[in-house]
Each structure stands twice: as structure tokens, then as C-alpha cells.
Write a protein that holds these residues in place. Structure first.
Motif, mmCIF file in Angstrom:
data_model
loop_
_atom_site.group_PDB
_atom_site.id
_atom_site.type_symbol
_atom_site.label_atom_id
_atom_site.label_comp_id
_atom_site.label_asym_id
_atom_site.label_seq_id
_atom_site.Cartn_x
_atom_site.Cartn_y
_atom_site.Cartn_z
ATOM 1 N N LEU A 285 21.877 32.052 -17.835
ATOM 2 C CA LEU A 285 20.547 32.541 -18.135
ATOM 3 C C LEU A 285 19.599 32.314 -16.951
ATOM 4 N N LEU A 286 19.676 31.105 -16.356
ATOM 5 C CA LEU A 286 18.798 30.813 -15.223
ATOM 6 C C LEU A 286 19.087 31.723 -14.037
ATOM 7 N N ARG A 287 20.347 32.068 -13.856
ATOM 8 C CA ARG A 287 20.712 32.965 -12.740
ATOM 9 C C ARG A 287 20.140 34.369 -12.936
ATOM 10 N N SER A 288 19.952 34.762 -14.170
ATOM 11 C CA SER A 288 19.369 36.081 -14.401
ATOM 12 C C SER A 288 17.840 36.043 -14.368
ATOM 13 N N LEU A 289 17.250 34.891 -14.642
ATOM 14 C CA LEU A 289 15.787 34.773 -14.641
ATOM 15 C C LEU A 289 15.203 34.451 -13.268
ATOM 16 N N GLY A 290 15.941 33.687 -12.462
ATOM 17 C CA GLY A 290 15.416 33.225 -11.179
ATOM 18 C C GLY A 290 14.913 34.317 -10.259
ATOM 19 N N PRO A 291 15.758 35.271 -9.884
ATOM 20 C CA PRO A 291 15.297 36.293 -8.929
ATOM 21 C C PRO A 291 14.091 37.103 -9.394
ATOM 22 N N PRO A 292 14.057 37.601 -10.649
ATOM 23 C CA PRO A 292 12.866 38.377 -11.017
ATOM 24 C C PRO A 292 11.590 37.528 -11.116
ATOM 25 N N CYS A 293 11.718 36.280 -11.528
ATOM 26 C CA CYS A 293 10.529 35.421 -11.613
ATOM 27 C C CYS A 293 9.967 35.130 -10.227
ATOM 28 N N ILE A 294 10.845 34.825 -9.287
ATOM 29 C CA ILE A 294 10.403 34.557 -7.918
ATOM 30 C C ILE A 294 9.888 35.845 -7.273
ATOM 31 N N GLY A 295 10.571 36.947 -7.522
ATOM 32 C CA GLY A 295 10.117 38.231 -6.985
ATOM 33 C C GLY A 295 8.758 38.635 -7.524
ATOM 34 N N SER A 296 8.530 38.382 -8.790
ATOM 35 C CA SER A 296 7.238 38.703 -9.396
ATOM 36 C C SER A 296 6.124 37.868 -8.784
ATOM 37 N N LEU A 297 6.363 36.583 -8.611
ATOM 38 C CA LEU A 297 5.355 35.728 -7.968
ATOM 39 C C LEU A 297 5.089 36.204 -6.552
ATOM 40 N N ALA A 298 6.147 36.524 -5.821
ATOM 41 C CA ALA A 298 5.985 36.972 -4.435
ATOM 42 C C ALA A 298 5.216 38.286 -4.349
ATOM 43 N N ARG A 299 5.395 39.144 -5.319
ATOM 44 C CA ARG A 299 4.740 40.455 -5.284
ATOM 45 C C ARG A 299 3.319 40.427 -5.834
ATOM 46 N N PHE A 300 3.152 39.788 -6.984
ATOM 47 C CA PHE A 300 1.864 39.859 -7.675
ATOM 48 C C PHE A 300 0.971 38.639 -7.468
ATOM 49 N N GLY A 301 1.518 37.564 -6.912
ATOM 50 C CA GLY A 301 0.745 36.341 -6.731
ATOM 51 C C GLY A 301 0.074 36.211 -5.382
ATOM 52 N N ARG A 302 0.175 37.228 -4.583
ATOM 53 C CA ARG A 302 -0.438 37.202 -3.243
ATOM 54 C C ARG A 302 -1.962 37.193 -3.351
ATOM 55 N N LEU A 303 -2.597 36.465 -2.481
ATOM 56 C CA LEU A 303 -4.058 36.435 -2.468
ATOM 57 C C LEU A 303 -4.645 37.791 -2.070
ATOM 58 N N ASP A 304 -3.850 38.613 -1.395
ATOM 59 C CA ASP A 304 -4.308 39.953 -1.014
ATOM 60 C C ASP A 304 -3.731 41.020 -1.948
ATOM 61 N N SER A 305 -3.349 40.622 -3.143
ATOM 62 C CA SER A 305 -2.706 41.525 -4.094
ATOM 63 C C SER A 305 -3.630 42.663 -4.514
ATOM 64 N N PRO A 306 -3.140 43.897 -4.401
ATOM 65 C CA PRO A 306 -3.931 45.026 -4.894
ATOM 66 C C PRO A 306 -3.797 45.197 -6.410
ATOM 67 N N HIS A 307 -2.954 44.381 -7.043
ATOM 68 C CA HIS A 307 -2.674 44.522 -8.465
ATOM 69 C C HIS A 307 -3.660 43.764 -9.353
ATOM 70 N N ALA A 308 -4.430 42.857 -8.775
ATOM 71 C CA ALA A 308 -5.363 42.053 -9.573
ATOM 72 C C ALA A 308 -6.688 42.788 -9.736
ATOM 73 N N GLU A 309 -7.224 42.706 -10.936
ATOM 74 C CA GLU A 309 -8.511 43.347 -11.200
ATOM 75 C C GLU A 309 -9.661 42.579 -10.549
ATOM 76 N N ASP A 310 -9.574 41.268 -10.574
ATOM 77 C CA ASP A 310 -10.591 40.435 -9.946
ATOM 78 C C ASP A 310 -9.953 39.105 -9.560
ATOM 79 N N HIS A 311 -10.715 38.294 -8.837
ATOM 80 C CA HIS A 311 -10.170 37.030 -8.334
ATOM 81 C C HIS A 311 -9.775 36.084 -9.469
ATOM 82 N N ALA A 312 -10.565 36.023 -10.516
ATOM 83 C CA ALA A 312 -10.249 35.137 -11.643
ATOM 84 C C ALA A 312 -8.929 35.540 -12.305
ATOM 85 N N SER A 313 -8.689 36.828 -12.443
ATOM 86 C CA SER A 313 -7.434 37.310 -13.019
ATOM 87 C C SER A 313 -6.256 36.958 -12.125
#
Length: 126
Positions: free
Chosen positions: A1-29
Motif C-alpha cells: 500500500l505504501l509503495r502505491s501511495l508514496g509516489p503520488p503523494c510526493i508528486g502532489s506536494l512537489a507540484r501543488f505545494g510550490r510557493l510559486d504555484s499557479p494552482h492556489a487561489e490565495d496565499h492562505a489556501s
């Protein structure tokens, strides 16, 4: 289970957790999203503690860190530091941090032109 969850969770953080993310509506979000994603990565490490999956998950994060550093993607590098800082906090009572943290610390000292937010994340990690 962890092997299937690890890559997408890390990939999601890397993609959407960036401080320059265009996906966030505002800084608080964005801050709320980053914190939630960091918690998920930390949970993966805590759940996998003592198993073969823990070093593997750390290696996925290390690969992300190395890719960002090689590309001079400082925002991406900051997200990796952010993930590692959450893990370090969760492991604070352990006698030592995993060996990957040597690579993480070295990346901080090699980084260039940090923004205030990036420097703050690096300082928390150190």
C-alpha cells in the motif's frame, strides 16, 4: 500500500505545494494545502517506520530534491526542504536523523539566490 501511495503523494506536494504555484487561489489556501500535504508525507514515513518502505520513501524525496537542485528549480527545492523539515520534526525524539539528511543539508548550502520564504524553510530545517 505504501509503495502505491508514496509516489503520488510526493508528486502532489512537489507540484501543488510550490510557493510559486499557479494552482492556489490565495496565499492562505496555499499554506493550508502545503501543511496538509506535508502531514501526509510525514504520516507515510511514520507508518513505514522500521520497514523497507521508509528508506524508499526518503529516497523518493531525495530524488525530487536532486532533480530540483540540478535544474536550479529553487521553488521546487524549497518544497523538498519543506517535506524533509516535517519529517525531521516528527523524528525529533529519535537518536539521529536518517542519512539522507546529509544530502539535504548540503543542498541548502549549495543553493543560490534564495527568497525570504526559501531561506525561512531552510533555516527551519537546519
Amino acid at each position: 500500500l505504501l509503495r502505491s501511495l508514496g509516489p503520488p503523494c510526493i508528486g502532489s506536494l512537489a507540484r501543488f505545494g510550490r510557493l510559486d504555484s499557479p494552482h492556489a487561489e490565495d496565499h492562505a489556501s496555499l499554506v493550508q494545502l502545503r501543511d496538509a500535504q506535508q502531514d501526509i508525507v510525514v504520516d507515510l514515513i511514520c507508518i513505514s517506520a522500521g520497514s523497507q518502505e521508509a528508506p524508499w520513501i526518503l529516497s523518493l524525496l531525495q530524488e525530487q530534491l536532486q532533480r530540483c537542485e540540478a535544474a536550479k528549480d529553487w521553488h521546487g527545492l524549497e518544497v523538498a526542504w519543506f517535506a524533509f523539515s516535517g519529517i525531521a520534526e516528527a523524528l525529533a525524539d529519535e537518536p539521529s536523523l536518517p542519512p539522507v539528511y546529509e544530502c539535504v543539508a548540503q543542498s541548502i548550502f549549495r543553493s543560490e539566490a534564495l527568497t525570504e520564504d526559501q531561506a525561512a524553510t531552510a533555516a527551519v530545517l537546519l
